[in-house]
Design an enzyme around this catalytic site. Structure first.
Site, PDB file in Angstrom:
ATOM      1  CE  LYS A  17      -2.323  -0.835   3.888  1.00 34.57           C
ATOM      2  NZ  LYS A  17      -1.758  -2.123   4.182  1.00 34.57           N
TER       3      LYS A  17
ATOM      4  NE  ARG B 227       6.020   0.145  10.040  1.00 33.25           N
ATOM      5  CZ  ARG B 227       5.189   0.159   9.747  1.00 33.25           C
ATOM      6  NH1 ARG B 227       4.755   0.790   8.491  1.00 33.25           N
ATOM      7  NH2 ARG B 227       4.143  -0.360  10.156  1.00 33.25           N
TER       8      ARG B 227
ATOM      9  NE  ARG C 114       2.193  -4.477  11.596  1.00 34.18           N
ATOM     10  CZ  ARG C 114       3.155  -4.078  10.842  1.00 34.18           C
ATOM     11  NH1 ARG C 114       4.326  -4.738  10.777  1.00 34.18           N
ATOM     12  NH2 ARG C 114       2.765  -3.392   9.799  1.00 34.18           N
TER      13      ARG C 114
ATOM     14  NE  ARG D  84      -4.292  -1.045  10.288  1.00 28.94           N
ATOM     15  CZ  ARG D  84      -3.428  -0.508   9.513  1.00 28.94           C
ATOM     16  NH1 ARG D  84      -3.363   0.663   9.116  1.00 28.94           N
ATOM     17  NH2 ARG D  84      -2.135  -1.229   9.451  1.00 28.94           N
TER      18      ARG D  84
ATOM     19  NE  ARG E  13       7.064  -2.415   6.184  1.00 31.59           N
ATOM     20  CZ  ARG E  13       5.813  -2.151   6.182  1.00 31.59           C
ATOM     21  NH1 ARG E  13       5.144  -1.969   4.946  1.00 31.59           N
ATOM     22  NH2 ARG E  13       5.383  -2.143   7.434  1.00 31.59           N
TER      23      ARG E  13
END
Ligand code: AMP
Length: 210
Positions: free
Chosen positions: A16, A156, A167, A89, A123
């Site tokens: 996204k 992160r 998550r 969400r 990531r």
């Protein structure tokens, strides 16, 4: 007519954020990422940031009302169009959103759990410009400077292995009901996030501009 009030839906790691940056460069919409706004609040140690941090570190959702209050004014101010990334969400957030904005299209980027885990583990994000990299696609092991701005690349806290599975569970429980919600409104378009990011991007541009 171009579609200018856009929601990006999909699990964490589906792409996204990467798509959002390219879409806004091309179409000039305002990028509203609730995750980015919250991380900014956390780094400035605001009251909201202090409240949100614990939820974020555990991979849980920040309470609906805090998020709605945080994003509402920004959406209303984006008169030329917006790209919502990470909001709504929950169905409570989607209900609230429908009271102050009409959504033209929801781009639902799908990605299976195993691939989410693989992508999030690899990531890295630039502290300077926010550009997203991935050890699987475009970053060599040990490389820690942004190719665009030279900023430091970091992982992160919520991209650590122990938080990622949670998550995905939270996404399945709280966010997947929105797929049905927007499908019933006739605005849902689904894209396969395991296709390459250029391929997903060109499909998105087709949807938004034709
Ligand atoms: P993201 O960058 O979109 O993956 O968001 C990072 C974290 O911020 C999430 O795991 C949540 O803790 C929080 N967050 C972001 N957007 C929302 C939202 N719409 N509702 C609740 N929590 C959110």
């Amino acid at each position: 007519m171009a579609l200018t009030r856009v929601v990006l839906l999909g699990p964490p790691g589906a792409g996204k954020g990467t798509q959002a940056k390219q879409i806004i460069d091309k179409l000039g919409l305002v990028h509203l990422s609730t995750g980015d706004i919250l991380r900014d609040e956390v780094s400035h140690e605001t009251e909201l940031g202090k409240t949100a941090k614990g939820f974020m570190d555990r991979g849980e959702l920040v309470p609906d009302q805090l998020i709605i209050d945080m994003i509402r004014g920004r959406i209303e101010a984006a008169e030329a169009g917006f790209l919502l990334d990470g909001f709504p969400r929950t169905t409570a957030q989607a209900d609230a959103l429908s009271e102050f904005a009409t959504i033209d299209v929801v781009l639902n980027i799908t990605l299976p759990r195993e691939e989410v885990v693989r992508r999030l583990t690899g990531r890295r994000v630039c502290r300077g410009c926010g550009k997203i990299y991935n050890l699987t696609f475009n970053l060599a092991e040990g490389e820690n400077a942004c190719a665009d701005c030279g900023g430091e690349l970091y992982q992160r806290d919520d991209d650590k292995a122990e938080v990622i599975e949670n998550r995905y569970d939270v996404y399945e429980d709280s966010t997947t009901p929105l797929i049905d919600f927007y499908d019933k409104l006739g605005v849902l378009r689904t894209l396969d996030g395991s296709a390459g990011s250029e391929c997903v991007f060109s499909e998105i541009i087709d949807i938004l501009t034709t």
